[in-house]
Design a protein around this motif. Structure first.
Motif, PDB file in Angstrom:
ATOM      1  N   THR A  89       0.840  -1.194   0.000  1.00 31.03           N
ATOM      2  CA  THR A  89       0.000   0.000   0.000  1.00 31.03           C
ATOM      3  C   THR A  89       0.873   1.240   0.000  1.00 31.03           C
ATOM      4  O   THR A  89       2.008   1.226   0.477  1.00 31.03           O
ATOM      5  CB  THR A  89      -0.952   0.003   1.209  1.00 31.03           C
ATOM      6  OG1 THR A  89      -1.947   1.013   1.048  1.00 31.03           O
ATOM      7  CG2 THR A  89      -0.197   0.230   2.517  1.00 31.03           C
ATOM      8  N   GLY A  90       0.343   2.312  -0.582  1.00 34.10           N
ATOM      9  CA  GLY A  90       1.037   3.594  -0.597  1.00 34.10           C
ATOM     10  C   GLY A  90       0.367   4.553   0.360  1.00 34.10           C
ATOM     11  O   GLY A  90       0.849   4.820   1.464  1.00 34.10           O
ATOM     12  N   ALA A  91      -0.808   5.053  -0.038  1.00 37.21           N
ATOM     13  CA  ALA A  91      -1.556   5.964   0.822  1.00 37.21           C
ATOM     14  C   ALA A  91      -2.185   5.261   2.011  1.00 37.21           C
ATOM     15  O   ALA A  91      -2.669   5.904   2.939  1.00 37.21           O
ATOM     16  CB  ALA A  91      -2.641   6.668   0.007  1.00 37.21           C
ATOM     17  N   GLY A  92      -2.198   3.932   1.975  1.00 36.14           N
ATOM     18  CA  GLY A  92      -2.771   3.179   3.085  1.00 36.14           C
ATOM     19  C   GLY A  92      -4.200   2.750   2.865  1.00 36.14           C
ATOM     20  O   GLY A  92      -4.709   1.895   3.598  1.00 36.14           O
ATOM     21  N   GLN A  93      -4.870   3.286   1.847  1.00 36.99           N
ATOM     22  CA  GLN A  93      -6.278   2.948   1.635  1.00 36.99           C
ATOM     23  C   GLN A  93      -6.446   1.488   1.248  1.00 36.99           C
ATOM     24  O   GLN A  93      -7.354   0.809   1.732  1.00 36.99           O
ATOM     25  CB  GLN A  93      -6.881   3.860   0.570  1.00 36.99           C
ATOM     26  CG  GLN A  93      -6.879   5.340   0.923  1.00 36.99           C
ATOM     27  CD  GLN A  93      -7.819   5.691   2.069  1.00 36.99           C
ATOM     28  OE1 GLN A  93      -7.613   5.259   3.214  1.00 36.99           O
ATOM     29  NE2 GLN A  93      -8.832   6.462   1.792  1.00 36.99           N
ATOM     30  N   HIS A  94      -5.604   1.008   0.346  1.00 35.99           N
ATOM     31  CA  HIS A  94      -5.677  -0.415  -0.015  1.00 35.99           C
ATOM     32  C   HIS A  94      -5.283  -1.286   1.167  1.00 35.99           C
ATOM     33  O   HIS A  94      -5.869  -2.357   1.376  1.00 35.99           O
ATOM     34  CB  HIS A  94      -4.774  -0.707  -1.213  1.00 35.99           C
ATOM     35  CG  HIS A  94      -4.698  -2.163  -1.564  1.00 35.99           C
ATOM     36  ND1 HIS A  94      -5.813  -2.900  -1.890  1.00 35.99           N
ATOM     37  CD2 HIS A  94      -3.633  -3.034  -1.620  1.00 35.99           C
ATOM     38  CE1 HIS A  94      -5.461  -4.153  -2.155  1.00 35.99           C
ATOM     39  NE2 HIS A  94      -4.150  -4.251  -1.989  1.00 35.99           N
ATOM     40  N   GLY A  95      -4.321  -0.843   1.946  1.00 32.20           N
ATOM     41  CA  GLY A  95      -3.929  -1.606   3.116  1.00 32.20           C
ATOM     42  C   GLY A  95      -5.055  -1.733   4.124  1.00 32.20           C
ATOM     43  O   GLY A  95      -5.305  -2.817   4.669  1.00 32.20           O
ATOM     44  N   VAL A  96      -5.751  -0.644   4.373  1.00 34.15           N
ATOM     45  CA  VAL A  96      -6.881  -0.677   5.314  1.00 34.15           C
ATOM     46  C   VAL A  96      -7.994  -1.567   4.778  1.00 34.15           C
ATOM     47  O   VAL A  96      -8.568  -2.380   5.514  1.00 34.15           O
ATOM     48  CB  VAL A  96      -7.401   0.748   5.588  1.00 34.15           C
ATOM     49  CG1 VAL A  96      -8.687   0.711   6.406  1.00 34.15           C
ATOM     50  CG2 VAL A  96      -6.345   1.574   6.317  1.00 34.15           C
ATOM     51  N   ALA A  97      -8.304  -1.428   3.500  1.00 35.09           N
ATOM     52  CA  ALA A  97      -9.362  -2.244   2.904  1.00 35.09           C
ATOM     53  C   ALA A  97      -9.001  -3.725   2.951  1.00 35.09           C
ATOM     54  O   ALA A  97      -9.851  -4.578   3.253  1.00 35.09           O
ATOM     55  CB  ALA A  97      -9.614  -1.796   1.462  1.00 35.09           C
ATOM     56  N   THR A  98      -7.748  -4.051   2.659  1.00 38.82           N
ATOM     57  CA  THR A  98      -7.307  -5.442   2.701  1.00 38.82           C
ATOM     58  C   THR A  98      -7.348  -5.987   4.116  1.00 38.82           C
ATOM     59  O   THR A  98      -7.795  -7.120   4.355  1.00 38.82           O
ATOM     60  CB  THR A  98      -5.887  -5.569   2.132  1.00 38.82           C
ATOM     61  OG1 THR A  98      -5.887  -5.129   0.772  1.00 38.82           O
ATOM     62  CG2 THR A  98      -5.384  -7.007   2.202  1.00 38.82           C
ATOM     63  N   ALA A  99      -6.907  -5.187   5.080  1.00 40.03           N
ATOM     64  CA  ALA A  99      -6.949  -5.614   6.478  1.00 40.03           C
ATOM     65  C   ALA A  99      -8.381  -5.873   6.927  1.00 40.03           C
ATOM     66  O   ALA A  99      -8.664  -6.853   7.633  1.00 40.03           O
ATOM     67  CB  ALA A  99      -6.295  -4.557   7.360  1.00 40.03           C
ATOM     68  N   ALA A 100      -9.312  -5.007   6.515  1.00 43.75           N
ATOM     69  CA  ALA A 100     -10.715  -5.193   6.877  1.00 43.75           C
ATOM     70  C   ALA A 100     -11.284  -6.465   6.250  1.00 43.75           C
ATOM     71  O   ALA A 100     -11.982  -7.245   6.915  1.00 43.75           O
ATOM     72  CB  ALA A 100     -11.527  -3.980   6.437  1.00 43.75           C
TER      73      ALA A 100
END
Length: 441
Positions: free
Chosen positions: A158-169
């Motif tokens: 993730t860069g901005a963290g949005q994909h990281g948060v979505a993936t974690a959820a």
């Protein structure tokens, strides 16, 4: 046991000539109601060995065709599965509104028109999706694929963290172990998203550099743990079938927009506008309308500190064709084919390449691509916040910034849809550091 693919990593290569638009560079037709995937000649090459498409050096991202076929099987099943439909509706909060930005419309009418009503500006409110961006659409779907493949663990970058948060959820929802790789520079800028990922149970691993470096490390980790691990790509880059899957899972943005536009004014949008980093939100909006020649598709890249500054992420504006992370596309690279470091105030746009289908739309002349600087994006973010009470992320703020140049060229009554792909609370620290008035701090 999780699926067992083979990935051969190699260097970046620059073709001696730029490939011309042709059917071999097109991607598969959209999947509708269970229609089988149509894989183009180019995709078959990508499924075998990158480099077969005309590159002169190395092999990057080659995936065994039979393993890719297994992944495609589960992809087609999930795409039309009621489980995904239900999760998108009840968990992600779809469909998102197509919102008429009345005050923004009046603003542009007042500064660019002496007569007439001017165009109408609408926002596709992906910022209202669960986790704050469009990324949840794809993350949910691919987490379902991972589970059906028998994988117990998911890795992502993730860069901005949005994909990281979505993936974690999504991993929390489907009881999957989650590891997210993130550049050290990005972790500092997007610390609120780092905390969110950890709260959702993900392990966040630091990688020296930015998103491009985190992506390389995530792929490397996946390749070393193929028996248990699924690589959840967040954007339309990488080896086939990743670009295809992400595009299809995000294409509901455009499908909803078509339906909502017909309900609101009985027709189609005249212009679609989206920011372009690597391309997931842009293709999500554009893909439904590629065949509608009367609908303009406008992508806006990050010019950073200026196109001549060397600090930018405008791949289509100044890049050349090469191979990176498993696909042929436009890249920011030097004369030796080495990848250059991208820059944008919108961290999610800091990628040195762009999806191959976005590149095809440029080569074919079907989409138009422009740029906005860091400062223009910041001003657009502040303008929408003050006029509509909506704080957009700095990534879609680039698309909003281009309205300054676009709106004066449009006819009265033209319908403009901007993809507001994420909310901006993650960027407040950056905005303050970049000099918002002290009265706002």
């Amino acid at each position: 046991m999780c699926w067992d693919a083979e990935l051969h990593q190699g260097g970046v290569s620059r073709p001696k000539r730029r490939p011309s638009p042709s059917p071999s560079h097109q991607v598969a037709s959209p999947l509708l109601q269970g229609i089988p995937v149509t894989v183009s000649v180019q995709q078959q090459r990508l499924s075998g060995k990158i480099g077969a498409s005309g590159t002169s050096k190395g092999q990057a991202g080659a995936v065994d065709v039979s393993k890719a076929a297994a992944l495609l099987f589960f992809f087609t099943r999930v795409l039309t599965d009621e489980e995904l439909t239900t999760a998108l509706r009840d968990y992600a909060g779809r469909e998102t509104p197509l919102y008429f930005a009345g005050r923004l419309t009046e603003h542009y009418k007042s500064i660019s028109r002496t007569t007439g009503d001017g165009p109408e500006i609408y926002l596709k409110r992906e910022d209202l999706s669960h986790c704050g961006s469009h990324k949840i659409n794809n993350a949910l779907a691919q987490a379902m694929i991972a589970r059906r493949l028998g994988c117990s663990r998911v890795v992502a970058a993730t860069g901005a963290g949005q994909h990281g948060v979505a993936t974690a959820a999504a991993c929390a929802k489907f009881s999957l172990e989650c590891t997210v790789f993130m550049g050290t520079a990005d972790k500092e800028k997007q610390f609120s998203n780092v905390l969110s990922m950890k709260m959702l149970g993900a392990q966040v691993k630091s990688v020296e550099g930015t998103f491009k470096d985190a992506s390389s490390e995530a792929i490397r980790n996946w390749v070393g743990n193929l028996k248990t691990t699924y690589y959840l790509s967040g954007t339309v880059v990488g080896p086939h079938p990743s670009p295809l899957m992400v595009r299809e899972f995000q294409s509901l943005i455009g499908k909803e927009t078509r339906r909502q536009a017909n309900q609101l004014w009985g027709g189609k949008p005249d212009v679609l506008v989206a920011c372009v980093g690597s391309g997931s939100n842009a293709l999500g909006l554009f893909h439904e309308f590629v065949g509608d020649e009367d609908v303009r598709l406008v992508g806006v890249e990050a010019a950073g500190l200026g196109l001549d500054s060397g600090k930018l992420s405008a791949t289509l504006a100044v890049g050349d064709v090469g191979v990176y992370h498993g696909s042929m596309s436009y890249l920011l690279q030097d004369d030796e084919g080495q990848i250059l470091k991208p820059h944008s105030v919108g961290v999610g746009l800091e990628y040195p390449g762009v999806g191959p289908e976005i590149s095809f739309l440029k080569e074919a002349g079907r989409a138009e691509f422009y740029t906005a600087t860091d400062q223009e994006a910041i001003q657009a973010c502040r303008l929408l916040s003050r006029l509509e009470g909506i704080i957009p992320a700095l990534e879609p703020s680039h698309a909003l910034a281009f309205l300054d140049k676009l709106v004066p060229t449009l006819r009265d009554g033209a319908k403009v849809v901007v993809n507001c792909s994420g909310r901006g609370d993650k960027d407040l620290d950056t905005l303050i550091q970049r000099g918002l008035p002290s009265s706002l701090c």
